[in-house]
Design an enzyme around this catalytic site. Structure first.
Site, PDB file in Angstrom:
ATOM      1  N   PRO A  18     -40.492  84.911  28.272  1.00 38.39           N
ATOM      2  CA  PRO A  18     -40.558  85.191  26.904  1.00 38.39           C
ATOM      3  C   PRO A  18     -39.308  84.884  26.053  1.00 38.39           C
ATOM      4  O   PRO A  18     -39.686  84.993  24.911  1.00 38.39           O
ATOM      5  CB  PRO A  18     -40.948  86.747  26.688  1.00 38.39           C
ATOM      6  CG  PRO A  18     -40.661  87.324  27.832  1.00 38.39           C
ATOM      7  CD  PRO A  18     -40.575  86.263  29.077  1.00 38.39           C
ATOM      8  N   PHE A  19     -38.285  84.701  26.718  1.00 34.74           N
ATOM      9  CA  PHE A  19     -37.095  84.456  25.740  1.00 34.74           C
ATOM     10  C   PHE A  19     -36.170  83.038  26.257  1.00 34.74           C
ATOM     11  O   PHE A  19     -35.089  83.175  26.422  1.00 34.74           O
ATOM     12  CB  PHE A  19     -36.127  85.819  25.677  1.00 34.74           C
ATOM     13  CG  PHE A  19     -36.790  86.912  25.213  1.00 34.74           C
ATOM     14  CD1 PHE A  19     -36.851  87.068  23.749  1.00 34.74           C
ATOM     15  CD2 PHE A  19     -37.562  88.073  25.908  1.00 34.74           C
ATOM     16  CE1 PHE A  19     -37.251  88.272  23.223  1.00 34.74           C
ATOM     17  CE2 PHE A  19     -37.934  89.070  25.687  1.00 34.74           C
ATOM     18  CZ  PHE A  19     -37.960  89.219  23.960  1.00 34.74           C
ATOM     19  N   GLU A  27     -35.289  88.833  29.173  1.00 32.87           N
ATOM     20  CA  GLU A  27     -34.848  90.166  28.716  1.00 32.87           C
ATOM     21  C   GLU A  27     -34.523  90.049  27.157  1.00 32.87           C
ATOM     22  O   GLU A  27     -33.794  89.078  26.559  1.00 32.87           O
ATOM     23  CB  GLU A  27     -33.806  90.557  28.993  1.00 32.87           C
ATOM     24  CG  GLU A  27     -33.315  92.026  28.667  1.00 32.87           C
ATOM     25  CD  GLU A  27     -32.206  92.685  29.567  1.00 32.87           C
ATOM     26  OE1 GLU A  27     -31.499  93.857  29.018  1.00 32.87           O
ATOM     27  OE2 GLU A  27     -31.722  92.139  30.542  1.00 32.87           O
ATOM     28  N   LYS A  42     -33.534  96.894  34.070  1.00 32.76           N
ATOM     29  CA  LYS A  42     -32.991  97.573  35.041  1.00 32.76           C
ATOM     30  C   LYS A  42     -34.229  97.604  36.313  1.00 32.76           C
ATOM     31  O   LYS A  42     -35.070  98.399  35.780  1.00 32.76           O
ATOM     32  CB  LYS A  42     -32.205  98.619  34.978  1.00 32.76           C
ATOM     33  CG  LYS A  42     -30.712  98.211  34.296  1.00 32.76           C
ATOM     34  CD  LYS A  42     -29.845  97.221  35.049  1.00 32.76           C
ATOM     35  CE  LYS A  42     -28.970  96.951  34.565  1.00 32.76           C
ATOM     36  NZ  LYS A  42     -27.944  95.782  35.119  1.00 32.76           N
TER      37      LYS A  42
END
Length: 409
Positions: free
Chosen positions: A191-192, A209, A225
């Site tokens: 997504p990034f 992230e 995490k």
């Protein structure tokens, strides 16, 4: 592929894509900034000047390097960095493309000319890249010894969690960033994701992230995490995914970073506004399952981007707790500068912004002919050095496929 071929004519560009992941808050399908009208760059001492620059531009794209805030933590100089990304760099684009599904919006002096050039770009991206042999900055036994030393610091109470990273590097005679990014995006759609060029410097990013998002007065961070590999058998894969959320070691890592992020945001958010809308969320990507939590708050009046960075950067998921002490330990035990790795790439639009965490990424300096990637993991009292080594190897596997690293290398 047309768009990647079209981007070859620009010395500066930022291509961001979300691969249609259903995230909250949602994102565009694609956002492309190409060419440069103006820019603002410098060190941490220049961040207030960046505030003024951003206030007068509707769009700005760029990056934050991990070492940007070294002075704030009073750290000794980082190891030599052969990538040479600026501590921060933001530019106002000449051309902006926004992609939503099948729709393309163009902002430029001559949108019709841009559309014609895009339409004329080749459909196929050439890929003649040979396999790249990589070198490990740390051999396995050296890595294990450093993790044991960090565990001793944790046992003494110096820190609770520390993100420790290691570098793999190469000096290929030739490297094609466009072809490599196309492979990375296909193998690890995230997504990034992002493809970023500043003259001779390139970032090829497949990040899952988010670092920080802002809309109006609302801020949100989504630290990761907790990692588990994907399995080819659907039933076994689902069982492993579900066990990730129950794993005490992974939960401990996640809740520690959530507490750190809550503390960071509380410094700049309205009293009582910092909440955790999602704790221990499970998200699946092609290579791994990840545990992601969401922390949100309402920004106080009068705090600009420089103030937000002072409170939250570098992000807790790539440092640890307490942040001051782990930054000192990172500088002591990591043999490589992080540079843009575990920094951030993103954009501003009319006062709002969205930034990722630069992980699962290749970085390349064409002048130096230096190519590298880094991988890391969170070290807590629950961990074993050997398991951390295996987690790092898992995270590196997708990038090694992109480089066509021969098996056994």
């Amino acid at each position: 592929m047309k768009m990647l071929n079209w981007l070859k004519r620009f010395n500066i560009f930022c291509f961001l894509e979300s691969h249609s992941y259903a995230l909250r808050p949602g994102r565009f399908d694609g956002l492309v900034a190409a060419g440069q009208r103006s820019c603002c760059t410098g060190s941490a001492a220049d961040l207030t000047r960046l505030d003024a620059y951003l206030a007068t531009r509707p769009w700005a794209f760029g990056h934050l390097a991990f070492e940007l805030q070294d002075a704030a933590f009073d750290l000794p100089p980082a190891p030599k960095d052969r990538l040479h990304f600026h501590p921060f760099y933001f530019f106002e684009p000449e051309v902006l493309l926004r992609i939503e599904g099948e729709e393309l919006a163009i902002e430029a002096d001559d949108p019709e000319a841009v559309y014609a050039a895009l339409s004329a770009a080749p459909e196929v991206l050439e890929d003649a890249q040979q396999a790249v042999a990589v070198n490990a900055r740390l051999q396995r036994e050296d890595y294990l010894a450093r993790i044991r030393s960090l565990l001793a610091h944790i046992q003494r109470g110096d820190c609770y969690e520390i993100n420790f990273c290691q570098e793999y590097w190469a000096e290929p005679e030739s490297f094609d960033p466009w072809a490599a990014y196309a492979r990375l995006s296909a193998l690890s759609p995230t997504p990034f994701g992002g493809f970023y060029r500043l003259d001779d410097k390139f970032l090829l990013c497949a990040s899952p992230e988010r670092y920080l998002w802002k809309e109006g007065t609302r801020l949100q961070m989504q630290p990761i995490k907790g990692t588990a590999r994907r399995l080819p058998d659907a039933e076994a894969d689902l069982a492993l995914r579900n066990s990730l959320q129950r794993d005490p070691k992974e939960r401990a890592e996640n809740v520690m970073v959530v507490d750190l992020v809550r503390n960071d945001l509380s410094r700049i958010c309205e009293d009582g506004s910092v909440t955790v809308p999602e704790l221990f969320g499970l998200y699946s990507f092609p290579q791994v399952h990840q545990m992601i939590s969401t922390v949100a708050g309402t920004l106080k009046d009068g705090i600009g981007f420089s103030g937000i960075l002072d409170a939250t950067f570098p992000m807790g998921s790539m440092t640890g707790a307490p942040k001051q002490r782990v930054m000192e330990l990172i500088r002591r035990y990591e043999p490589s500068a992080r540079g843009l790795f575990s920094g951030s790439l993103g954009y501003f639009h009319n006062g709002d912004f969205d930034f990722n965490v630069v992980i699962r990424s290749l970085l390349y300096n064409a002048t130096e002919k230096y190519l590298c990637y880094q991988v890391g993991s969170g070290i807590t009292a629950y961990c074993t050095p050997e398991a951390e080594w295996e987690e790092c190897r898992l995270k590196a596997s997708a990038i090694e496929k992109v480089l066509k690293v021969p098996e056994g290398s």
